[in-house]
Design a protein around this motif. Structure first.
Motif, PDB file in Angstrom:
ATOM      1  N   LEU A  10       0.867  -1.179   0.000  1.00 59.12           N
ATOM      2  CA  LEU A  10       0.000   0.000   0.000  1.00 59.12           C
ATOM      3  C   LEU A  10       0.900   1.225   0.000  1.00 59.12           C
ATOM      4  N   GLY A  11       0.574   2.221  -0.842  1.00 58.48           N
ATOM      5  CA  GLY A  11       1.381   3.434  -0.884  1.00 58.48           C
ATOM      6  C   GLY A  11       2.734   3.184  -1.524  1.00 58.48           C
ATOM      7  N   ARG A  12       3.769   3.834  -0.990  1.00 50.19           N
ATOM      8  CA  ARG A  12       5.125   3.689  -1.523  1.00 50.19           C
ATOM      9  C   ARG A  12       6.118   3.487  -0.383  1.00 50.19           C
ATOM     10  N   LEU A  13       7.356   3.146  -0.744  1.00 52.45           N
ATOM     11  CA  LEU A  13       8.414   2.946   0.243  1.00 52.45           C
ATOM     12  C   LEU A  13       9.374   4.133   0.220  1.00 52.45           C
ATOM     13  N   ILE A  14      10.253   4.172   1.185  1.00 58.12           N
ATOM     14  CA  ILE A  14      11.256   5.236   1.275  1.00 58.12           C
ATOM     15  C   ILE A  14      12.239   5.088   0.116  1.00 58.12           C
ATOM     16  N   GLY A  15      12.538   6.200  -0.543  1.00 59.11           N
ATOM     17  CA  GLY A  15      13.450   6.183  -1.682  1.00 59.11           C
ATOM     18  C   GLY A  15      14.516   7.257  -1.569  1.00 59.11           C
ATOM     19  N   PRO A  16      15.381   7.370  -2.581  1.00 60.96           N
ATOM     20  CA  PRO A  16      16.460   8.377  -2.545  1.00 60.96           C
ATOM     21  C   PRO A  16      15.946   9.799  -2.359  1.00 60.96           C
ATOM     22  N   GLN A  17      14.715  10.068  -2.821  1.00 56.80           N
ATOM     23  CA  GLN A  17      14.166  11.416  -2.671  1.00 56.80           C
ATOM     24  C   GLN A  17      13.896  11.773  -1.215  1.00 56.80           C
ATOM     25  N   ASP A  18      13.917  10.769  -0.340  1.00 57.70           N
ATOM     26  CA  ASP A  18      13.642  11.013   1.074  1.00 57.70           C
ATOM     27  C   ASP A  18      14.926  11.156   1.898  1.00 57.70           C
ATOM     28  N   ASP A  19      16.064  11.212   1.224  1.00 55.09           N
ATOM     29  CA  ASP A  19      17.343  11.397   1.921  1.00 55.09           C
ATOM     30  C   ASP A  19      17.624  12.884   2.128  1.00 55.09           C
ATOM     31  N   GLY A  20      18.566  13.168   3.020  1.00 53.20           N
ATOM     32  CA  GLY A  20      19.028  14.530   3.212  1.00 53.20           C
ATOM     33  C   GLY A  20      18.349  15.241   4.362  1.00 53.20           C
ATOM     34  N   PRO A  21      19.035  16.231   4.953  1.00 55.85           N
ATOM     35  CA  PRO A  21      18.492  16.938   6.119  1.00 55.85           C
ATOM     36  C   PRO A  21      17.275  17.794   5.808  1.00 55.85           C
ATOM     37  N   ASN A  22      17.049  18.114   4.546  1.00 53.88           N
ATOM     38  CA  ASN A  22      15.909  18.969   4.202  1.00 53.88           C
ATOM     39  C   ASN A  22      14.689  18.185   3.735  1.00 53.88           C
ATOM     40  N   ALA A  23      14.802  16.849   3.733  1.00 52.74           N
ATOM     41  CA  ALA A  23      13.667  16.025   3.303  1.00 52.74           C
ATOM     42  C   ALA A  23      12.579  16.040   4.372  1.00 52.74           C
ATOM     43  N   ALA A  24      11.360  15.759   3.952  1.00 54.43           N
ATOM     44  CA  ALA A  24      10.252  15.642   4.906  1.00 54.43           C
ATOM     45  C   ALA A  24      10.326  14.281   5.585  1.00 54.43           C
ATOM     46  N   GLY A  25       9.901  14.225   6.834  1.00 49.19           N
ATOM     47  CA  GLY A  25       9.889  12.967   7.563  1.00 49.19           C
ATOM     48  C   GLY A  25       8.821  12.030   7.014  1.00 49.19           C
ATOM     49  N   VAL A  37       2.812   0.884   3.327  1.00 48.03           N
ATOM     50  CA  VAL A  37       2.835  -0.332   4.131  1.00 48.03           C
ATOM     51  C   VAL A  37       3.692  -1.352   3.398  1.00 48.03           C
ATOM     52  N   LEU A  38       4.646  -1.930   4.100  1.00 52.87           N
ATOM     53  CA  LEU A  38       5.556  -2.900   3.514  1.00 52.87           C
ATOM     54  C   LEU A  38       4.832  -4.223   3.247  1.00 52.87           C
ATOM     55  N   GLU A  39       5.218  -4.892   2.183  1.00 53.55           N
ATOM     56  CA  GLU A  39       4.618  -6.189   1.874  1.00 53.55           C
ATOM     57  C   GLU A  39       4.904  -7.198   2.994  1.00 53.55           C
ATOM     58  N   PRO A  40       4.112  -8.274   3.106  1.00 54.17           N
ATOM     59  CA  PRO A  40       4.386  -9.288   4.128  1.00 54.17           C
ATOM     60  C   PRO A  40       5.792  -9.859   3.939  1.00 54.17           C
ATOM     61  N   CYS A  41       6.611  -9.710   4.933  1.00 55.64           N
ATOM     62  CA  CYS A  41       7.995 -10.168   4.860  1.00 55.64           C
ATOM     63  C   CYS A  41       8.527 -10.299   6.279  1.00 55.64           C
ATOM     64  N   VAL A  42       9.767 -10.729   6.365  1.00 53.27           N
ATOM     65  CA  VAL A  42      10.424 -10.821   7.664  1.00 53.27           C
ATOM     66  C   VAL A  42      11.307  -9.595   7.823  1.00 53.27           C
ATOM     67  N   PRO A  43      10.891  -8.614   8.639  1.00 48.44           N
ATOM     68  CA  PRO A  43      11.750  -7.443   8.842  1.00 48.44           C
ATOM     69  C   PRO A  43      12.966  -7.825   9.663  1.00 48.44           C
ATOM     70  N   TYR A  44      13.995  -7.009   9.574  1.00 49.89           N
ATOM     71  CA  TYR A  44      15.176  -7.244  10.394  1.00 49.89           C
ATOM     72  C   TYR A  44      15.510  -5.954  11.138  1.00 49.89           C
ATOM     73  N   PRO A  45      15.546  -5.968  12.485  1.00 53.06           N
ATOM     74  CA  PRO A  45      15.175  -7.088  13.351  1.00 53.06           C
ATOM     75  C   PRO A  45      13.683  -7.432  13.219  1.00 53.06           C
TER      76      PRO A  45
END
Length: 824
Positions: free
Chosen positions: A131-146, A187-195
């Motif tokens: 659902l939605g999207r995941l964090i990508g390169p556009q979300d890097d940097g101190p001026n990016a939105a949380g 929302v991340l697909e069903p998977c095993v997150p680490y940790p």
């Protein structure tokens, strides 16, 4: 005659021995069902592919410092930058920093287990959104939105798959380290997150500490885990070799940051191997236990089939005399075995379904993959395979007569005479059952004795009367003094509740928050370390006055903190130390008014911890808040008046039911701050019990396996002896007629059972020792059982063998002499 006709004859033959057929089917169902269920569990947790793209190219990179007992030292930003710049066998790196946030703005305020990642993390991990999207390169940097991504399990269990959470703005608070707002983007697909307990994953800008200059430039500020993707054509061994080479150059270039004593190392393994490592040992041992149960079941059934074949040896001899070949007779036995094993497998597979559900809940303590376990066709195929294996074994156990041999029964006689070969086979099968049972029993005894030792270990705390509640520090809109005043007022109000004896603030809850412990290098007055050695390490804890009284721990000398400590900036800051620290740093001396001070280089990255000398005002008994079996603890306690305020746990000592205080305490805290999370209220006794749950489950599961195996083995021993007694009726009658006493026959039969049990114990001990030594070369955490579990298991088996032998022994002693002498 066709095999179909053999099956019809076999079915009619088995209908005449319903009791034996039912016993065989139930015994095989137990062995096949247990193996099918556990193989399904092993396959689902250890063997099933991950959803990560090209998982065979995804690796986990670990830095360790075994010299100081740190198996996972994590990486710093400069170290990751060096590896990215120099390693060519990896096409991309993904970084993940484990942290804890207090999340406000989406339902009840709560603490969440979180990860802070760079923009290419999800691409490296090969994961996709549901659902939605995941964090990508556009979300890097101190001026990016949380931005924040929810893990699938957190979304389904907490928010019931509500799609409207996408776009919601939340606040993430890290206490004294700051706070940020963030938007839920996917929302991340069903998977095993680490940790595997990760609930949300955020970009770097949500953690002010990750943007600090000390985080970016500090080589010893290690708090990030590292993943990589093998470059096209590169192998894991090549990547390992290059990582070690580059890492060796890093260590030479920055020798001050890599202590020789710590013995820093780098390693890499496939991500699949890392994600399953927590469950691998226990599941493979469980699989081995189920195989032993299958061996015991097959041995028991083999004895039953062998007994039946002896009783029908006249029939088989007649068939051979009439021209039936050995192959035809063997085919007939195979048809009977297939019918029995197929029925046993069908019943076993049916029983495996509820077993899988039960075992999955058990295994979820070791791997979150077990929670998503599904039963598929592999269960049926395994059941069929085990049925065929068992059928072949059982068909070839009996010794068949031939047309030109006179061995076995006379055609005119209906008596039962056991040949030496048959008797030996029966005893071998019985001994095999006992040997396998001994291995299981010794393993279960080791787990149970370990559990008893853990449960009975003295913690030094009043666990039954202390309620611990998570009330994490919140910095949003507050100064450090206001945060301190919030906890002071909370303590004052809770202390006023009826039945409350003492309330105090602490950094972490014993055992439950063991991973949150902070260990730092320190020194003391008069202490000088040798050249090349590091200063010793001590655990650092922030507490309020009354902390030791709240936990029921005595102050051995000196005094507790009071409200004046830390307020007068002109005086030395004060600390309380543990008894072990006092003994090691000030042997045969009075430590009161001496000084300790922090020397750890990581202090420059942790705001608020002062390296100035601190005057010792008290010595307390050791509190081991990390290990369920207490160990000597070197600990320095600072007053929360001095700060900084990390953690946020309230401890309430009461003489009433601790859980009756949860509601009034929650009301008090919520009246003071509606956004303040109040979670995980539990007594220290229940917290310790919860930490011991995996050990308790291990003991229960393996204990059940051992009990089942022991029961089957003892039935096998009793069956062998009962058949032996029935076939030796005439012999026993002659011995009684010649003057033997019934007690002599009683002792003899019981002695046979004890000898079989003793041989089985010795064989099991030898087999178990060899297998344990072999397993220890593959599983570093594998331990040999001590003398006590082995002795207890041997005594249990020998005693049980005596009991199992007593029934046929009494029958032998009660034989009627005249009837026995007339028997053929």
């Amino acid at each position: 005659m066709s095999f179909g006709n053999d099956l019809k004859v076999a079915f009619r033959s088995l209908r005449r021995t319903k009791g034996l057929a039912l016993t065989v089917v139930l015994t095989l169902a137990l062995g096949i069902g247990a193996n099918s269920a556990i193989f399904t569990l092993v396959r689902g947790v250890l063997l099933k592919p991950l959803v990560n793209r090209d998982e065979d190219r995804l690796i986990y990179i670990r830095q360790s410092a075994p010299g100081v007992g740190d198996e996972n030292a994590n990486f710093s930003v400069p170290e990751i930058q060096d590896l990215r710049a120099s390693v060519k066998t990896l096409s991309a790196f993904g970084d993940f920093s484990t942290t804890g946030f207090t999340m406000i703005g989406l339902g009840q305020p709560r603490e969440v287990q979180a990860g802070v990642v760079g923009g290419n993390y999800f691409d490296v991990m090969g994961l996709h959104p549901v659902l939605g999207r995941l964090i990508g390169p556009q979300d890097d940097g101190p001026n990016a939105a949380g931005v924040v991504v929810l893990t699938y399990r957190f979304w389904t269990t907490t928010f019931k798959k509500d799609p409207s959470v996408i776009g919601k703005v939340i606040r993430l608070d890290v206490g004294v380290l700051g706070n940020r707002s963030a938007t839920i983007i996917g929302v991340l697909e069903p998977c095993v997150p680490y940790p595997q307990d990760t609930e949300i994953i955020a970009n770097v800008v949500t953690s002010p500490h990750h943007l600090s200059a000390t985080m970016v430039t500090g080589r010893v500020h290690r708090m990030t885990e590292l993943f990589g993707r093998l470059a096209p054509g590169a192998t894991l061994d090549q990547a390992r070799a290059e990582l070690r080479s580059v890492y060796g150059a890093m260590v030479k270039e920055h020798p001050a940051d890599y202590s020789p004593k710590a013995n820093f190392q780098i390693g890499a393994k496939l991500f699949h191997e890392e994600i399953t490592s927590g469950a691998r040992t226990v599941l493979l041992v469980l699989l081995a236990a189920s195989v032993l149960v299958f061996v015991i079941a097959c041995s028991n059934v083999a004895n039953l089939i062998l007994t039946r074949t002896v009783r029908r040896e006249g029939e088989l001899t007649i068939r051979a005399a009439l021209g039936a070949s050995t192959g035809a007779l063997r085919r007939m036995l195979l048809a009977e075995s297939l019918l029995l094993c197929t029925a046993g497998a069908a019943l076993g597979v049916i029983s495996a379904y509820p077993m899988v559900a039960t075992l999955a809940r058990y295994a979820s303590r070791f791997s979150v993959r077990a929670l998503d376990l599904t039963v598929d066709s592999s269960l049926l195929w395994l059941g069929a395979a085990l049925a065929i294996v068992a059928a072949v074994i059982l068909a070839y156990v009996p010794r068949l007569p031939s047309a030109d041999t006179a061995s076995g029964l006379s055609l005119a006689s209906g008596s039962v005479r056991i040949t030496g070969s048959t008797s030996r086979r029966q005893r071998v099968f019985a001994i095999t059952q006992i040997a396998a049972s001994f291995v299981l029993l010794a393993g279960a005894s080791m787990l149970i004795t370990t559990l008893i030792a853990l449960q009975n270990a003295r913690t030094g705390l009043d666990t039954r009367h202390v309620l611990a509640i998570n009330v994490p520090t919140m910095s949003y809109g507050k100064t450090p003094q206001q945060v301190l005043d919030f906890y002071k007022e909370s303590i004052r109000r809770v202390d006023a509740l009826p039945g409350v004896q003492k309330t105090a603030f602490g950094l972490m809850v014993p055992w439950r928050d063991a991973a949150a412990g902070v260990g730092l290098q320190f020194s003391a007055d008069g202490h000088a370390h040798a050249v090349g050695e590091e200063d010793p390490r001590a655990q650092w804890r922030v507490i309020s006055p009354g902390f030791f009284a709240a936990l029921g721990v005595p102050i051995l000398t000196g005094r507790d903190f009071n409200e004046l400590d830390g307020q007068n900036k002109d005086k030395d800051p004060v600390v309380i130390i543990s008894e072990t620290l006092a003994q090691r740093m000030f042997p045969n001396q009075d430590p009161i008014n001496r000084h300790v001070y922090w020397t750890d280089p990581v202090l420059k990255f942790v705001p608020g911890i002062s390296a100035v000398p601190h005057r010792i005002i008290g010595v307390t008994a050791d509190i081991d808040d990390q290990h369920v079996v207490p160990e000597p603890m070197v600990t320095v306690y600072s007053s929360f008046e001095e700060g900084p305020m990390f953690g946020g746990r309230l401890f309430i000592h009461t003489d009433v039911d601790p859980y009756s205080l949860v509601t009034p305490v929650t009301r008090i805290i919520r009246d003071m701050s509606v956004d303040q999370p109040i979670e995980h209220a539990a007594t220290l006794e229940d917290i310790r019990a919860e930490v011991l749950t995996p050990d308790r489950l291990n003991s229960l599961v393996f204990g059940v396996f051992a009990a089942v195996a022991l029961s089957i083995a003892l039935v096998g021993v009793a069956g062998v002896l009962a058949f032996s007694v029935s076939s030796r009726t005439r012999e026993f009658g002659i011995r009684l007629a010649l003057g033997s006493q019934p007690r002599d026959l009683l002792r003899g039969v019981i002695g046979e059972g004890v000898v079989m049990a003793a041989v089985g114990v010795l064989a099991g001990a030898a087999f178990g020792f060899v297998m344990a030594r072999l397993a220890s070369s593959y599983f570093l955490d594998m331990k040999m059982p001590g003398a006590m579990p082995v002795v207890i298991s041997a005594l249990v088996l020998l005693t049980a063998a005596v009991v199992a032998s007593s029934v046929p022994a009494v029958r032998a002693a009660r034989i009627d002499v005249m009837k026995a002498l007339r028997a053929e």
